[in-house]
Write a protein that holds these residues in place. Structure first.
Motif, mmCIF file in Angstrom:
data_model
loop_
_atom_site.group_PDB
_atom_site.id
_atom_site.type_symbol
_atom_site.label_atom_id
_atom_site.label_comp_id
_atom_site.label_asym_id
_atom_site.label_seq_id
_atom_site.Cartn_x
_atom_site.Cartn_y
_atom_site.Cartn_z
ATOM 1 N N LEU A 229 -11.962 -4.789 0.129
ATOM 2 C CA LEU A 229 -12.107 -5.164 1.537
ATOM 3 C C LEU A 229 -10.966 -4.610 2.396
ATOM 4 N N CYS A 230 -9.756 -4.812 1.945
ATOM 5 C CA CYS A 230 -8.608 -4.348 2.735
ATOM 6 C C CYS A 230 -8.573 -2.823 2.807
ATOM 7 N N THR A 231 -8.911 -2.170 1.704
ATOM 8 C CA THR A 231 -8.937 -0.706 1.728
ATOM 9 C C THR A 231 -9.997 -0.209 2.699
ATOM 10 N N HIS A 232 -11.154 -0.876 2.710
ATOM 11 C CA HIS A 232 -12.222 -0.502 3.656
ATOM 12 C C HIS A 232 -11.729 -0.638 5.088
ATOM 13 N N MET A 233 -11.047 -1.716 5.386
ATOM 14 C CA MET A 233 -10.567 -1.958 6.753
ATOM 15 C C MET A 233 -9.555 -0.900 7.177
ATOM 16 N N PHE A 234 -8.561 -0.651 6.327
ATOM 17 C CA PHE A 234 -7.476 0.248 6.743
ATOM 18 C C PHE A 234 -7.842 1.724 6.575
ATOM 19 N N TYR A 235 -8.844 2.006 5.772
ATOM 20 C CA TYR A 235 -9.364 3.379 5.746
ATOM 21 C C TYR A 235 -10.066 3.669 7.073
ATOM 22 N N THR A 236 -10.696 2.640 7.652
ATOM 23 C CA THR A 236 -11.351 2.789 8.960
ATOM 24 C C THR A 236 -10.316 2.977 10.063
ATOM 25 N N ILE A 237 -9.261 2.193 10.016
ATOM 26 C CA ILE A 237 -8.251 2.218 11.078
ATOM 27 C C ILE A 237 -7.382 3.460 11.004
ATOM 28 N N ARG A 238 -7.038 3.894 9.795
ATOM 29 C CA ARG A 238 -6.117 5.022 9.598
ATOM 30 C C ARG A 238 -4.791 4.781 10.315
ATOM 31 N N GLY A 239 -4.249 3.616 10.116
ATOM 32 C CA GLY A 239 -2.980 3.283 10.764
ATOM 33 C C GLY A 239 -2.059 2.557 9.813
ATOM 34 N N GLU A 240 -0.948 2.101 10.338
ATOM 35 C CA GLU A 240 0.052 1.436 9.513
ATOM 36 C C GLU A 240 -0.492 0.120 8.980
ATOM 37 N N ILE A 241 -0.214 -0.150 7.706
ATOM 38 C CA ILE A 241 -0.724 -1.343 7.035
ATOM 39 C C ILE A 241 0.352 -2.424 7.052
ATOM 40 N N PRO A 242 0.030 -3.632 7.514
ATOM 41 C CA PRO A 242 1.015 -4.723 7.473
ATOM 42 C C PRO A 242 1.554 -4.913 6.063
ATOM 43 N N LEU A 243 2.832 -5.237 5.978
ATOM 44 C CA LEU A 243 3.537 -5.297 4.696
ATOM 45 C C LEU A 243 2.828 -6.187 3.684
ATOM 46 N N ASN A 244 2.391 -7.367 4.117
ATOM 47 C CA ASN A 244 1.800 -8.323 3.180
ATOM 48 C C ASN A 244 0.428 -7.888 2.662
ATOM 49 N N LEU A 245 -0.168 -6.900 3.291
ATOM 50 C CA LEU A 245 -1.493 -6.432 2.858
ATOM 51 C C LEU A 245 -1.437 -5.108 2.114
ATOM 52 N N GLN A 246 -0.266 -4.509 2.034
ATOM 53 C CA GLN A 246 -0.173 -3.186 1.417
ATOM 54 C C GLN A 246 -0.582 -3.192 -0.048
ATOM 55 N N LYS A 247 -0.344 -4.301 -0.738
ATOM 56 C CA LYS A 247 -0.689 -4.366 -2.160
ATOM 57 C C LYS A 247 -2.195 -4.352 -2.382
ATOM 58 N N TYR A 248 -2.963 -4.628 -1.304
ATOM 59 C CA TYR A 248 -4.417 -4.645 -1.427
ATOM 60 C C TYR A 248 -5.064 -3.325 -1.005
ATOM 61 N N VAL A 249 -4.270 -2.333 -0.689
ATOM 62 C CA VAL A 249 -4.807 -1.024 -0.315
ATOM 63 C C VAL A 249 -4.404 -0.044 -1.402
ATOM 64 N N SER A 277 -16.784 -12.081 2.451
ATOM 65 C CA SER A 277 -15.781 -11.522 3.352
ATOM 66 C C SER A 277 -15.097 -12.617 4.159
ATOM 67 N N LYS A 278 -15.878 -13.588 4.626
ATOM 68 C CA LYS A 278 -15.285 -14.690 5.390
ATOM 69 C C LYS A 278 -14.300 -15.495 4.544
ATOM 70 N N ALA A 279 -14.663 -15.731 3.297
ATOM 71 C CA ALA A 279 -13.753 -16.467 2.399
ATOM 72 C C ALA A 279 -12.471 -15.673 2.179
ATOM 73 N N ALA A 280 -12.595 -14.370 1.966
ATOM 74 C CA ALA A 280 -11.414 -13.518 1.774
ATOM 75 C C ALA A 280 -10.562 -13.484 3.035
ATOM 76 N N GLU A 281 -11.223 -13.415 4.175
ATOM 77 C CA GLU A 281 -10.512 -13.371 5.456
ATOM 78 C C GLU A 281 -9.616 -14.594 5.645
ATOM 79 N N ARG A 282 -10.157 -15.764 5.277
ATOM 80 C CA ARG A 282 -9.364 -16.991 5.412
ATOM 81 C C ARG A 282 -8.169 -16.971 4.477
ATOM 82 N N GLU A 283 -8.397 -16.586 3.229
ATOM 83 C CA GLU A 283 -7.315 -16.630 2.245
ATOM 84 C C GLU A 283 -6.237 -15.589 2.548
ATOM 85 N N LEU A 284 -6.647 -14.429 3.038
ATOM 86 C CA LEU A 284 -5.685 -13.373 3.357
ATOM 87 C C LEU A 284 -5.094 -13.533 4.757
ATOM 88 N N ASN A 285 -5.652 -14.478 5.527
ATOM 89 C CA ASN A 285 -5.178 -14.731 6.894
ATOM 90 C C ASN A 285 -5.222 -13.445 7.747
#
Length: 851
Positions: A229-249, A277-285
């Motif tokens: 999920l996180c890789t899909h999101m940041f592959y779309t954005i092509r921008g800097e990844i927040p530190l706490n989410l980098q491990k998921y990309v 996705s909604k469940a993941a969104e809540r847990e990953l904030n």
């Protein structure tokens, strides 16, 4: 395997056809554990001799030479089964029978061998089959595996097939296997547990690493899904990844992206994705990170629901703050409506925002420069009625979003109301009031007829049967939408939208009477309006008035004809009739009551749908070819409460009959602030009556009815009466067509894993010309196999030669630079292939992220 099965199998083998030049069959049976020695001793196979390799007391094979001599010298014609209780010698130099084996066949009765034989597997897969022996201990699992495996499967196919069976997947595709596993849940996953049970812990993760180049330290499904999920999101954005989410990309970004994209666009499985996705969104904030990201890039993200909420809040804030990039925001809103996975939930919010952007644009450029009555009336038809329509559509969508409690929409509503009431209606009302003052002696327009002349100008001249649908309070701007939808939905027709100058005062009894044949003989009596002495208020009276002019006339209520009568009853009623008046009442029925007036815009939408159904009914049931759609009057409506200073007292006025919020009748000239006086002698000849109406948007204080929804006055919204002329051609087909698309890339090579493809929409969408929008899906294919993500796009621009781009992400793989791959564009509705353009794929250094 029991003796009879072995005998049957061997009999089948020995009785089979021989290879050319062969005169007999020799079969070697090596039994590594010697478990079938007794079985061989008891075997009796027709026309087959059995030789058994024996051991001496020291455990050595002692009759090899004798067997060799028998087969090559003593008997060269008989069929032989050569059985050994030992394994085949591994070293060739130790195998004294090797030369005979080279022109002979093998047989084995152990479980693994039988499975290899049953499935037709390569004999080199013995270790593989033994590894998954427990899986094959079940007839149903074996049957399902056999159903999905190709002929001569590779070892990887067999392992994938086993996982497919265990995850209840009917195709040999790891993407589908993985999706089914995810959809079985992230905790206590039965499919994953079955794979672990029968395949061990490594097989599944080996495939993950092979397909996605993803090696997770913590091998668990939840961590795997979050990475996707996180890789899909940041592959779309092509921008800097927040530190706490980098491990998921991680992993092969493009393949992870395509996996999620395919899941998102799968009609059957996308609902489960949204829940996970909604469940993941809540847990990953996720929502806490969105403010750090570029809004323009976020517009294209459809991984998490929080993105929609953030985009909506951002656009709403911009609207409240006075945005001026109207086209940009409309484009963003349109894109979100096209791609959002949560479109069903947010669709009406986006629609309301789109209308609010349009209202903001109207506000920015609003300036009335027409002062002449004919020019202002014309300008209202072409320009200003669009503001009324946008206001209506805003509330139509806004009212559906109330349960979402979007605070910023409330502020947008305040801005919409402020412009509509304090600027638009005030300016238009004041200028039109000046025009009305100049029309008191001659209430007419140069280019538009009067409602009073409708029958004489239109119905009387018809030499074919004519149907007239009169919809109470069908305002002009509502009729514009109705006309567009009639064109878009019904074939073999033409639609002409015109307008008439309505009566003042603009109320139902007068408007309905004006549309009947009357020759100017209208009489006002105790509130009723009589034509040649007949009360025009009810359906029966109106039919009598129509028949006095043309005996082959009928008047009927819309609901009775279209909804209640059977087709046989309807045909009997209309049989032989030349003029059919049909009375429809939906808008006024809702708006004219205080308890329901807030729903009047929903009533407008319902009225449009009902009238379209009514037109279909008339053309299908009666082959109606001439249909007029008109109204008795329009209306004024505002959502904001009417203030006390907007209500005029009538205490000092002697009123004829009952008072109304937008007009009263009097019998003498009156001068009262905030009002206009109209001489009614042009309608009620010789009755010395006058109509007193409030100027602009004012109301009279009057008991009963609603206050926000009113009519009866002389505003453009009230007295601009629509006239739709609908022509249905029985013997001529006018085909609807969709706008054409052309591909305009010059290069026919794909050199990057993400490629933009350029298209041109040749024709603008124009419902009057029956050129409709189309929805397309675009992807890159190797034969019939999709090798990229797939994009959906609505081609609906109103301008000709409109350019648009679609980005596609190629799956990572080894592509033959000399082979043709195809960019395919398909119409979703018809499934027609619109474009199938050959490309070469020649990717050098792969750059997955442009950051």
């Amino acid at each position: 395997m029991d003796t009879e099965k072995i005998r049957a199998k061997l009999t089948e083998r020995f009785s089979g056809p021989l290879e050319p030049l062969y005169k007999r069959r020799i079969i070697f049976w090596y039994d590594p554990n010697g478990e079938f020695q007794e079985t061989v001793d008891g075997l009796d196979i027709d026309d087959v001799k059995i030789l058994k390799i024996e051991k001496n007391r020291k455990g050595r094979l002692n009759n090899i030479f004798q067997i060799k001599y028998t087969l090559e010298c003593e008997d060269t014609a008989s069929n032989y089964l050569v059985y050994s209780p030992e394994a085949r010698p591994k070293e060739k130099e130790n195998n004294w029978l090797l030369d005979i084996e080279l022109y002979s066949e093998d047989f084995s009765a152990d479980k693994t061998s039988m499975l290899i034989d049953e499935f037709g597997f390569d004999k080199g897969y013995r270790e593989l089959i033994e590894k998954y022996a427990d899986f094959f201990n079940n007839k149903e699992r074996k049957k399902k595996l056999d159903d999905i495996l190709p002929e001569n499967p590779a070892a990887q196919n067999i392992e994938l097939g086993i996982m497919a069976v265990l995850s209840k997947t009917s195709v040999l595709n790891f993407e589908t296997v993985l999706r089914n596993i995810f959809m079985n849940g992230l905790e206590d996953n039965k499919y994953y547990s079955e794979i672990e049970k029968y395949c061990g812990n490594e097989l599944f993760w080996t495939f993950i690493e092979r397909e996605f180049e993803l090696a997770l330290e913590k091998k668990e499904l939840k961590r795997l899904l979050y990475t996707f999920l996180c890789t899909h999101m940041f592959y779309t954005i092509r921008g800097e990844i927040p530190l706490n989410l980098q491990k998921y990309v991680a992993g092969n970004k493009q393949n992870l992206y395509i996996f999620v994209d395919h899941w998102l666009n799968d009609k059957k499985d996308s609902r489960t994705f949204l829940e996970m996705s909604k469940a993941a969104e809540r847990e990953l904030n996720i929502s806490s990170y969105l403010g750090e990201l570029d809004l323009e890039k976020l517009i294209s993200v459809n991984t998490f629901k929080a993105v929609d909420s953030f985009v909506i809040d951002s656009i709403a804030a911009a609207l409240v703050g006075g945005l001026e990039e109207f086209d940009t925001y409309k484009e963003w809103i349109s894109l979100r409506r096209d791609i959002s996975s949560w479109n069903a939930e947010f669709r009406d919010i986006y629609r309301a925002l789109a209308m609010a952007v349009d209202m903001a644009k109207y506000e920015k450029y609003f300036h009335i420069k027409e002062y002449d009555k004919d020019e202002l009336f014309e300008a209202y038809l072409k320009k200003y009625s669009g503001i009324d329509r946008t206001y209506r559509k805003f509330y139509e969508y806004y009212d559906r979003t109330k349960t979402l409690n979007t605070e910023k929409l409330e502020k947008i509503k305040e801005r919409v109301e402020g412009f509509y009431l304090k600027k638009y209606q005030v300016s238009l009302g004041q200028l039109w009031t000046q025009c009305l003052l100049n029309m008191k002696e001659n209430y007419s327009l140069v280019n538009y007829g009067k409602q009073l002349d409708f029958y004489r100008n239109h119905i009387e001249k018809m030499d074919e049967r004519v149907f007239v649908i009169i919809s109470d309070a069908l305002r002009y701007e509502v009729a514009t939408e109705l006309g567009e939808k009639l064109l878009a939905r019904l074939n073999a027709n033409s639609v002409d939208l015109d307008a008439m100058l309505g009566c003042v005062p603009s109320y139902t009894r007068l408007g309905m009477a004006a549309l009947l044949p009357h020759n100017g003989n209208l009489e006002y009596k105790d509130g009723a309006i009589l034509i040649d002495g007949i009360d025009s208020s009810g359906t029966q009276g109106r039919e009598s008035i129509l028949k006095a002019k043309n005996p082959e006339s009928v008047a009927v209520q819309f609901d009775d004809l279209v909804k209640k009568m059977s087709r046989a009853e309807a045909r009997e009623l209309i049989k032989g009739k030349e003029v059919v008046y049909i009375y429809h009442n939906r808008i006024d029925a809702v708006g004219d009551k205080r308890s329901t007036e807030i729903d009047v815009f929903n009533g407008c939408r319902t009225a449009i749908e009902e009238i379209i159904d009514g037109v279909k009914f008339l053309t299908n049931t009666f082959s109606a070819s001439n249909i007029f759609i008109t109204a008795d009057h329009g209306f004024l409506y505002q959502r904001e409460n009417v203030e006390a200073y907007e209500k005029l007292e009538l205490n000092d006025v002697e009123v004829l009959g009952n008072s109304n919020k937008r007009f009263v009748y009097v019998d003498k000239e009156i001068s009262k602030d905030g009002t206009l006086v109209f001489d009614m002698d042009n309608i009620f000849k010789g009755q010395n009556m006058k109509a007193l109406v409030p100027k602009d948007m004012l109301r009279f204080k009057s008991a009963g009815g609603g206050v926000n929804y009113v009519h009866g006055g002389a505003s453009l919204q009230e007295i601009t009466v629509p006239l739709i002329k609908y022509k249905h051609y029985r013997n001529k087909q006018y085909e609807l067509s969709k706008t054409d698309i052309e591909f305009i890339n010059l290069s026919r090579k794909i050199r990057n894993n993400v490629t933009k493809f350029k298209f041109i929409q040749v024709h603008g969408v124009d419902e009057t010309k029956k050129i409709l929008a189309r929805i397309i899906k675009v992807g890159i294919y190797d034969g019939n196999t999709l090798i990229s993500n797939e994009r959906t796009h609505k081609v609906d621009a109103s301008d000709e030669e409109t350019y648009f781009e679609i980005s596609l992400t190629l799956k990572k793989g080894d592509y033959d630079r000399n082979k043709d791959y195809f960019l395919r564009v398909v119409d979703i509705e018809s499934d027609d292939i619109l474009i199938n353009e050959a490309f070469k794929i020649d990717i050098g250094i792969v750059n997955e992220f442009d950051f």
